[in-house]
Design a protein around this motif. Structure first.
Motif, mmCIF file in Angstrom:
data_model
loop_
_atom_site.group_PDB
_atom_site.id
_atom_site.type_symbol
_atom_site.label_atom_id
_atom_site.label_comp_id
_atom_site.label_asym_id
_atom_site.label_seq_id
_atom_site.Cartn_x
_atom_site.Cartn_y
_atom_site.Cartn_z
ATOM 1 N N GLU A 40 -0.329 21.234 -4.543
ATOM 2 C CA GLU A 40 1.028 21.508 -4.095
ATOM 3 C C GLU A 40 1.786 20.199 -3.910
ATOM 4 N N GLU A 41 3.089 20.278 -3.847
ATOM 5 C CA GLU A 41 3.928 19.086 -3.782
ATOM 6 C C GLU A 41 3.838 18.343 -2.457
ATOM 7 N N ASN A 42 3.888 19.064 -1.362
ATOM 8 C CA ASN A 42 3.960 18.420 -0.056
ATOM 9 C C ASN A 42 2.746 18.800 0.779
ATOM 10 N N PHE A 43 1.841 17.859 0.996
ATOM 11 C CA PHE A 43 0.663 18.103 1.815
ATOM 12 C C PHE A 43 0.277 16.810 2.524
ATOM 13 N N ALA A 44 -0.410 16.954 3.633
ATOM 14 C CA ALA A 44 -0.928 15.792 4.353
ATOM 15 C C ALA A 44 -2.291 15.457 3.755
ATOM 16 N N PRO A 45 -2.443 14.293 3.156
ATOM 17 C CA PRO A 45 -3.725 13.946 2.549
ATOM 18 C C PRO A 45 -4.859 13.991 3.574
ATOM 19 N N SER A 46 -5.872 14.773 3.257
ATOM 20 C CA SER A 46 -7.044 14.899 4.115
ATOM 21 C C SER A 46 -8.170 15.500 3.286
ATOM 22 N N ILE A 47 -9.352 15.574 3.871
ATOM 23 C CA ILE A 47 -10.485 16.158 3.160
ATOM 24 C C ILE A 47 -10.256 17.637 2.867
ATOM 25 N N PRO A 48 -9.766 18.440 3.849
ATOM 26 C CA PRO A 48 -9.540 19.860 3.535
ATOM 27 C C PRO A 48 -8.466 20.092 2.459
ATOM 28 N N SER A 49 -7.440 19.265 2.428
ATOM 29 C CA SER A 49 -6.360 19.502 1.465
ATOM 30 C C SER A 49 -6.656 18.934 0.077
ATOM 31 N N MET A 50 -7.485 17.896 -0.015
ATOM 32 C CA MET A 50 -7.735 17.243 -1.299
ATOM 33 C C MET A 50 -9.165 17.426 -1.807
ATOM 34 N N GLY A 51 -10.076 17.745 -0.923
ATOM 35 C CA GLY A 51 -11.489 17.748 -1.286
ATOM 36 C C GLY A 51 -12.068 16.369 -0.996
ATOM 37 N N PHE A 52 -13.369 16.322 -0.718
ATOM 38 C CA PHE A 52 -13.969 15.056 -0.307
ATOM 39 C C PHE A 52 -13.877 13.984 -1.389
ATOM 40 N N SER A 53 -14.197 14.328 -2.614
ATOM 41 C CA SER A 53 -14.224 13.347 -3.700
ATOM 42 C C SER A 53 -12.854 12.711 -3.925
ATOM 43 N N SER A 54 -11.829 13.533 -4.043
ATOM 44 C CA SER A 54 -10.475 13.009 -4.267
ATOM 45 C C SER A 54 -9.992 12.197 -3.077
ATOM 46 N N MET B 73 0.825 -1.196 0.000
ATOM 47 C CA MET B 73 0.000 0.000 0.000
ATOM 48 C C MET B 73 0.867 1.256 0.000
ATOM 49 N N ALA B 74 1.949 1.241 0.769
ATOM 50 C CA ALA B 74 2.866 2.384 0.794
ATOM 51 C C ALA B 74 3.536 2.572 -0.568
ATOM 52 N N PHE B 75 3.805 1.474 -1.263
ATOM 53 C CA PHE B 75 4.439 1.536 -2.580
ATOM 54 C C PHE B 75 3.533 2.193 -3.619
ATOM 55 N N VAL B 76 2.252 1.877 -3.592
ATOM 56 C CA VAL B 76 1.333 2.395 -4.610
ATOM 57 C C VAL B 76 0.646 3.697 -4.200
ATOM 58 N N ARG B 77 0.868 4.168 -2.989
ATOM 59 C CA ARG B 77 0.183 5.361 -2.490
ATOM 60 C C ARG B 77 0.491 6.612 -3.317
ATOM 61 N N GLY B 78 1.733 6.850 -3.654
ATOM 62 C CA GLY B 78 2.118 8.029 -4.433
ATOM 63 C C GLY B 78 1.423 8.113 -5.776
ATOM 64 N N PRO B 79 1.484 7.058 -6.591
ATOM 65 C CA PRO B 79 0.766 7.099 -7.864
ATOM 66 C C PRO B 79 -0.747 7.252 -7.708
ATOM 67 N N ILE B 80 -1.317 6.700 -6.646
ATOM 68 C CA ILE B 80 -2.753 6.839 -6.423
ATOM 69 C C ILE B 80 -3.092 8.287 -6.093
ATOM 70 N N ILE B 81 -2.260 8.939 -5.272
ATOM 71 C CA ILE B 81 -2.492 10.355 -4.965
ATOM 72 C C ILE B 81 -2.444 11.182 -6.239
ATOM 73 N N ARG B 82 -1.447 10.929 -7.086
ATOM 74 C CA ARG B 82 -1.346 11.678 -8.342
ATOM 75 C C ARG B 82 -2.525 11.376 -9.275
ATOM 76 N N LEU B 83 -3.044 10.179 -9.213
ATOM 77 C CA LEU B 83 -4.168 9.784 -10.053
ATOM 78 C C LEU B 83 -5.463 10.503 -9.662
ATOM 79 N N VAL B 84 -5.703 10.649 -8.364
ATOM 80 C CA VAL B 84 -6.995 11.177 -7.919
ATOM 81 C C VAL B 84 -7.006 12.678 -7.624
ATOM 82 N N THR B 85 -5.836 13.306 -7.532
ATOM 83 C CA THR B 85 -5.811 14.738 -7.207
ATOM 84 C C THR B 85 -5.710 15.579 -8.468
#
Length: 159
Positions: free
Chosen positions: A90-104, A73-85
């Motif tokens: 921005e480059e460095n953020f803590a994934p959350s609802i406020p930073s990504m939006g609910f849908s993403s 899961m840690a290996f594929v997390r980066g590509p998944i973040i790039r896929l859904v955002t």
């Protein structure tokens, strides 16, 4: 580090013993990996995932299952973040609802949790003989884990 220890203890002492209707077990400890900063390197995140899963495996007597699933899961997390955002994120953020939006954020958590639950259940079962039961376990684990993660997000947002 406090999050790491707290989530390991919560998972080992409480959540690993919860089996709703004999199927659903919440894997809330993956929230640590889901919330880790997006700018961290893949190898660093994979080490965190491996050790997080290893500690769960040691205390729950599951020989490497959680370590393998958390590392994948840690290996594929980066590509998944790039896929859904969005591309403008921005480059460095803590994934959350406020930073990504609910849908993403929902898509991100759903895909990562689904990968984790599939790997855990397939390695635990190690058979496709009873695929209906395997599917039920994956879906129920996924659903209860998503509920736990979004409850934690709601609590975190109120603070």
């Amino acid at each position: 580090m406090v999050w790491f220890v707290g989530l390991v203890l919560l998972q080992v002492l409480v959540l690993s013993h919860v089996h709703i209707l004999g199927y659903a077990t919440p894997f809330f400890f993956i929230y640590f990996l889901l919330r880790y900063d997006s700018g961290v390197g893949r190898s660093t995140l994979m080490l965190w995932g491996f050790f997080l899963g290893l500690f769960i495996d040691i205390f729950c007597n599951t020989p490497g299952i959680n370590a393998a699933a958390a590392t994948l899961m840690a290996f594929v997390r980066g590509p998944i973040i790039r896929l859904v955002t969005l591309k403008e994120m921005e480059e460095n953020f803590a994934p959350s609802i406020p930073s990504m939006g609910f849908s993403s954020y929902f898509k991100y958590v759903l895909i990562c949790t689904l990968i984790f639950c599939c790997v855990v259940e397939m390695m635990e079962t190690f058979s496709f003989f009873n695929w209906q039961q395997l599917g039920l376990r994956i879906i129920s684990d996924l659903a209860i884990t998503l509920v736990c993660i979004f409850c934690a997000e709601a609590i975190k947002r109120r603070k």
